[in-house]
Design a protein around this motif. Structure first.
Motif, PDB file in Angstrom:
ATOM      1  N   THR A 115     -91.011  14.515  -2.393  1.00  0.00           N
ATOM      2  CA  THR A 115     -91.519  13.623  -1.587  1.00  0.00           C
ATOM      3  C   THR A 115     -90.360  12.173  -2.494  1.00  0.00           C
ATOM      4  O   THR A 115     -90.882  11.137  -2.096  1.00  0.00           O
ATOM      5  CB  THR A 115     -93.241  13.180  -2.150  1.00  0.00           C
ATOM      6  N   LYS A 119     -86.341  10.419   3.458  1.00  0.00           N
ATOM      7  CA  LYS A 119     -87.260  11.250   4.922  1.00  0.00           C
ATOM      8  C   LYS A 119     -85.919  12.522   4.962  1.00  0.00           C
ATOM      9  O   LYS A 119     -86.257  14.019   5.454  1.00  0.00           O
ATOM     10  CB  LYS A 119     -87.658  11.173   5.682  1.00  0.00           C
ATOM     11  N   GLN A 122     -85.503  14.865   2.182  1.00  0.00           N
ATOM     12  CA  GLN A 122     -86.626  16.144   2.461  1.00  0.00           C
ATOM     13  C   GLN A 122     -86.185  17.536   3.307  1.00  0.00           C
ATOM     14  O   GLN A 122     -86.367  18.302   2.709  1.00  0.00           O
ATOM     15  CB  GLN A 122     -88.282  15.445   2.854  1.00  0.00           C
ATOM     16  N   LEU A 177     -93.577  16.680   8.579  1.00  0.00           N
ATOM     17  CA  LEU A 177     -92.142  15.929   8.386  1.00  0.00           C
ATOM     18  C   LEU A 177     -91.674  15.184   9.549  1.00  0.00           C
ATOM     19  O   LEU A 177     -91.081  13.864   9.240  1.00  0.00           O
ATOM     20  CB  LEU A 177     -90.910  16.454   7.523  1.00  0.00           C
TER      21      LEU A 177
END
Length: 180
Positions: A115, A119, A122, A177
């Motif tokens: 985290t 994004k 990730q 996500l």
């Protein structure tokens, strides 16, 4: 890093130290304790994971002491911009299949600190982990075909079930996500 961009054991420790500092400022002694605790729970006692001194984080400009203390173990450390940059670089490292003890440590560190990445990074990491699990699953499935009714095939079937659960979890994490 190894030639394939996977982490050597000392870099896994460095990732753990920098990730812990991404979570919060930490006293030097507490950080050392966290590293020992986490690595020993995942890998067990390992000379490869003793790593270099945490003092190198300060010397290399990856962490600063924001609150000095008479005893270095009580100094409060904070990650620097250079430390954040190295953290992201270490998080983007490859994983080697099959997963050994250090690979498992790196995989769990990637999940623990996921985290703290943008994004898109990730998503890349979850894709990487999915690929690794699928590769390991395929290897186990090939062995099952080879051994048929042998007890090793039953044992490997458990590995395949775990891999399937992990793939499902990773796909779910990717969906969450993409929705957020």
């Amino acid at each position: 890093m190894y030639g394939d961009r996977s982490l050597v054991p000392g870099e896994a420790v460095r990732l753990l130290a920098l990730g812990a500092l991404m979570e919060k400022d930490c006293r030097y002694g507490d950080l050392a304790t966290e590293i020992r605790f986490f690595t020993q729970r995942i890998v067990g006692p390992s000379l490869d994971l003793l790593g270099s001194s945490l003092e190198l984080l300060r010397i290399e400009g990856l962490a600063d002491a924001v609150e000095h203390a008479e005893n270095d173990e009580r100094a409060l450390l904070r990650i620097t911009e250079s430390g954040r940059s190295l953290f992201e670089d270490l998080m983007s490292a490859q994983l080697r299949a099959p997963i050994n003890d250090v690979g498992r440590l790196v995989l769990l560190l990637k999940l623990r600190f996921l985290t703290y990445l943008p994004k898109e990074a990730q998503e890349d990491q979850l894709d990487l982990l999915s690929d690794i699990v699928r590769t390991e699953r395929a290897r186990a499935a090939e062995l099952v075909k080879e051994f048929g009714e042998h007890p090793i095939a039953d044992w490997l079937a458990i590995d395949i079930e775990q891999a399937d659960r992990r793939i499902t979890w990773l796909e779910s994490a990717l969906k969450k996500l993409s929705v957020s």
